[in-house]
Design a protein around this motif. Structure first.
Motif, short mmCIF file in Angstrom:
data_model
loop_
_atom_site.label_atom_id
_atom_site.label_comp_id
_atom_site.label_asym_id
_atom_site.label_seq_id
_atom_site.Cartn_x
_atom_site.Cartn_y
_atom_site.Cartn_z
N GLN A 209 0.80 -1.23 0.00
CA GLN A 209 0.00 0.00 0.00
C GLN A 209 0.84 1.29 0.00
N LYS A 210 2.04 1.23 -0.54
CA LYS A 210 2.87 2.42 -0.63
C LYS A 210 2.81 2.98 -2.05
N LEU A 211 2.55 4.29 -2.15
CA LEU A 211 2.50 4.95 -3.44
C LEU A 211 3.91 5.33 -3.89
N PHE A 212 4.15 5.23 -5.18
CA PHE A 212 5.45 5.63 -5.71
C PHE A 212 5.30 6.08 -7.14
N GLY A 213 6.28 6.87 -7.57
CA GLY A 213 6.28 7.38 -8.94
C GLY A 213 7.69 7.47 -9.46
N ALA A 214 7.95 8.54 -10.21
CA ALA A 214 9.26 8.73 -10.82
C ALA A 214 10.03 9.80 -10.06
N GLY A 215 11.26 10.05 -10.51
CA GLY A 215 12.06 11.13 -9.95
C GLY A 215 12.88 10.72 -8.74
N THR A 216 13.66 11.69 -8.27
CA THR A 216 14.57 11.45 -7.15
C THR A 216 13.83 11.00 -5.90
N ASN A 217 12.71 11.62 -5.65
CA ASN A 217 11.91 11.28 -4.45
C ASN A 217 10.84 10.23 -4.74
N ARG A 218 10.81 9.73 -5.97
CA ARG A 218 9.85 8.71 -6.39
C ARG A 218 8.40 9.12 -6.12
N ASP A 219 8.13 10.41 -6.37
CA ASP A 219 6.78 10.94 -6.12
C ASP A 219 6.15 11.65 -7.31
N GLN A 220 6.84 11.59 -8.47
CA GLN A 220 6.32 12.26 -9.65
C GLN A 220 5.35 11.34 -10.40
#
Length: 229
Positions: A209-220
């Protein structure tokens, strides 16, 4: 008590001569030649030394044999302890043990989830769509982390204009996306009925249930932007 030393020596020699000649009755008069006392004493001492020497050699020989036996047993034991188990016959590991070990390793060294946008397969930014009409947005993304994606992962609406009644969409059944591999994921949407510019942003969600994406902070987030006419 006998005080004469010569008499005592004569009696000793007489008895010794009787023993050496096999006499059976000391009481019978026997005429024997007076033995050489010095030679007799030398023989007695030499015989005693010989017997003691023989006994000592025998005992040393037995102890040496025991030492060799003990050394051999210790050597065999050492070789037995040092033997590496033959693993050639092991062809599988119980799944329960593998799962337990995998859980321990994942706790000690957790993997990291991250995505990277690769391309818009359909509906590039500011694509014109008809009001109220359905369309399919497809992204090509890369698994930029260290975890393997499965069908337990989801694409999740993050913000903006939803344009679909589903806020979470599972990856296709049977999906396996290894690190550095890519996948194409799609969302079926419907254009709003009013004209204007719309944008919908989406992230990924892991099984924990952890959200993640792109970028350095993995939040994009990845997004879709359309023009409704």
């Amino acid at each position: 008590m006998i005080k004469n030393k010569n008499l005592k020596r004569y009696i000793l020699c007489f008895l010794l001569a009787a023993l050496l000649s096999g006499c059976t009755a000391i009481g019978n008069p026997i005429t024997v030649r007076t033995p050489d006392l010095d030679a007799t004493l030398y023989w007695m001492v030499d015989d005693a030394v010989s017997r003691v020497s023989t006994q000592i050699v025998h005992e040393l020989d037995m102890r040496f044999d025991q030492l060799l036996t003990t050394t051999t047993e210790v050597k065999k034991y050492s070789q037995t302890v040092a033997i590496t188990p033959d693993l050639a016959g092991i062809t599988s590991v119980p799944s329960g043990l593998m799962t337990a070990r995998a859980g321990e390793m994942s706790t000690l060294f957790p993997c990291v989830d991250e995505l990277k946008f690769v391309a818009d397969i359909t509906i590039p930014d500011k694509t014109t769509v008809q009001a109220g009409k359905p369309f399919t947005k497809t992204w090509k993304i890369r698994n930029n982390g260290t975890c393997t994606w499965t069908d337990s992962y989801k694409l999740v609406f993050s913000k903006g204009d939803q344009m679909t009644d589903k806020k979470e969409i599972n990856l296709p059944e049977g999906t396996i996306v290894l690190p550095d591999d890519t996948i194409e994921i799609s969302v079926y949407m419907t254009a709003p009925k009013e004209k204007g510019s719309y944008a919908s942003f989406w992230l990924m969600k892991s099984p924990d249930q952890k959200l993640f994406g792109a970028g350095t902070n993995r939040d994009q987030a990845i997004w879709v932007k359309v023009e409704v006419k």
